[in-house]
Design an enzyme around this catalytic site. Sequence first.
Site, short mmCIF file in Angstrom:
data_model
loop_
_atom_site.label_atom_id
_atom_site.label_comp_id
_atom_site.label_asym_id
_atom_site.label_seq_id
_atom_site.Cartn_x
_atom_site.Cartn_y
_atom_site.Cartn_z
N SER B 150 0.92 -1.25 0.13
CA SER B 150 -0.05 0.01 0.06
C SER B 150 0.82 1.19 0.15
O SER B 150 1.64 1.64 -0.99
CB SER B 150 -0.96 -0.13 1.27
OG SER B 150 -2.10 0.72 0.94
N ASP B 226 -10.06 -5.76 -2.76
CA ASP B 226 -9.58 -4.52 -2.13
C ASP B 226 -10.48 -3.42 -2.16
O ASP B 226 -10.73 -2.90 -3.09
CB ASP B 226 -8.04 -4.32 -2.69
CG ASP B 226 -7.31 -3.35 -2.00
OD1 ASP B 226 -7.98 -2.41 -1.45
OD2 ASP B 226 -6.08 -3.72 -1.68
N HIS B 259 -7.37 -6.01 1.32
CA HIS B 259 -6.15 -5.23 1.57
C HIS B 259 -5.36 -5.68 2.71
O HIS B 259 -4.37 -5.05 2.95
CB HIS B 259 -6.88 -3.82 1.69
CG HIS B 259 -5.55 -2.80 1.28
ND1 HIS B 259 -4.98 -2.48 0.18
CD2 HIS B 259 -5.15 -1.69 2.29
CE1 HIS B 259 -4.04 -1.43 0.20
NE2 HIS B 259 -3.93 -1.02 1.46
#
Lengths: 281, 281
Positions: B150, B226, B259
């Site tokens: 991320s 996600d 995620h």
Amino acid sequence: MALQTISLNKAYGGIEGVYKHASEQTQTDMNFSVYVPAHREGTKLAVVWYLSGLTCTHANVTEKGEFRNACAEHGLIFVAPDTSPRGQSVPGDPANSYDFGLGAGFYVDATEAPFSRNYRMWSYVTEELPKLVAEHFPVDSGRQSIMGHSMGGHGALTIALRHPGRYRAASAFAPIVAPSHVPWGIKALGGYLGDDKSKWRKHDAVALIEDGAKFREFLVDYGDADQFLTEQLRPDLLQAACEKAGIPLTLRRQSGYDHSYYFISTFMADHLRWHAQRLGA
Amino acid sequence: MALQTISLNKAYGGIEGVYKHASEQTQTDMNFSVYVPAHREGTKLAVVWYLSGLTCTHANVTEKGEFRNACAEHGLIFVAPDTSPRGQSVPGDPANSYDFGLGAGFYVDATEAPFSRNYRMWSYVTEELPKLVAEHFPVDSGRQSIMGHSMGGHGALTIALRHPGRYRAASAFAPIVAPSHVPWGIKALGGYLGDDKSKWRKHDAVALIEDGAKFREFLVDYGDADQFLTEQLRPDLLQAACEKAGIPLTLRRQSGYDHSYYFISTFMADHLRWHAQRLGA
């Protein structure tokens, strides 16, 4: 029995779920996690029960246990219950006592006030939760095994010894094996079951073996850098009892390992392979 | 440079350590973790840098990343820095803003007050910490690679593109690839670097590629479940930029993954195998 889903996350091709339900045994809401690997629709899978140690919830092993890879490979469902009832109405103050009360149910049905109302982890883990899990997940109830860590190793050993027909395999990481003889166990069994030590024997793996309980075999790992080894765990007592009773025990001293999930995660896949062989998985 | 040991735990035959030091760059104490696999005395090992995402410390990947098995197998040191300076004197209030300030350093050297004094995560991660790690651990500095998740994927991609000679491999899980064009990035780069968007381009992987930066190849995984995929991550923009610039990109859409570290841990061993091949490990 109704089940509320807290979270679902895909991992290693399967689903790690966290669930909540209103427990009849503990009179509280209880959380637990279940990993279900990818499988053909309609098939039933073997199930491994994992009992956690002092201060833990379902989350510790779920996040740090590194079990999903092996469960996916072998087709094993992995269930992780909480370690005690929790909630405003439940007696026990973890701020003053990490080893009794909240997070420390010791897998017994308490008989002493004020704990007897909620602290029924024996019946919860051996009766209520297995029924709930069988109702909601693709479990082959004929192929179950059990494992645990520390206090949860105590739970796994005592539950296996008292249900030798139900569990096809039992193993433990750094288990408490003789709670009647060590500080954690004396505090917990005394607090939950009272002063009459004859009532503790059903919740003491070594005493159960001395009293004639059998199990096909055990696998136990402990680290020789475990800070609790000599005072609380005493694997030597399990070894002596198993030898005397003729119960096969694979007891492995792991050099340099401690009591943490760094130790557990290192040997988790090996334990699950051992379980899978015995579960025909 | 002095190093304080916070914890050491044996895992998969090696040692997972957490350390603290007084950082010159951030003017604060900084924590980080290093896994060193078992190795022959005197040998130097390849090192993988892992940069974490918003809200994380070193602890998230250290506990949930499931990287140690593969690092032990391939002989890789694995370093996980924190994501920002922390402490009473550091501006930034995570209670009101999870995506800016504490836990959200975005791997830049801030130029804007009041952040410019402490928020120097670019220089910390690319200069100060590598020197410290090389001094205290058996690292072969000629064999380094970098990866992240991320915000940390953003860090890994931008750092690799600006140091193509230093890192032999770079990969990411669900990276932010074009921070100048997504809410997280606009907030962070604006807050740390000011309103002049030309200054953001050195911290935007897609802009760096548009401006001529090269890297030998990238591996990127993202989950199609996600929640941040379309608004914040935009892997399509990286794909377009790499195609236009002729940079080989292996971009994998992983069906059903989100995620979380359940996603990361699933593909961690695969990424580390890919890094090991390119590190000659």
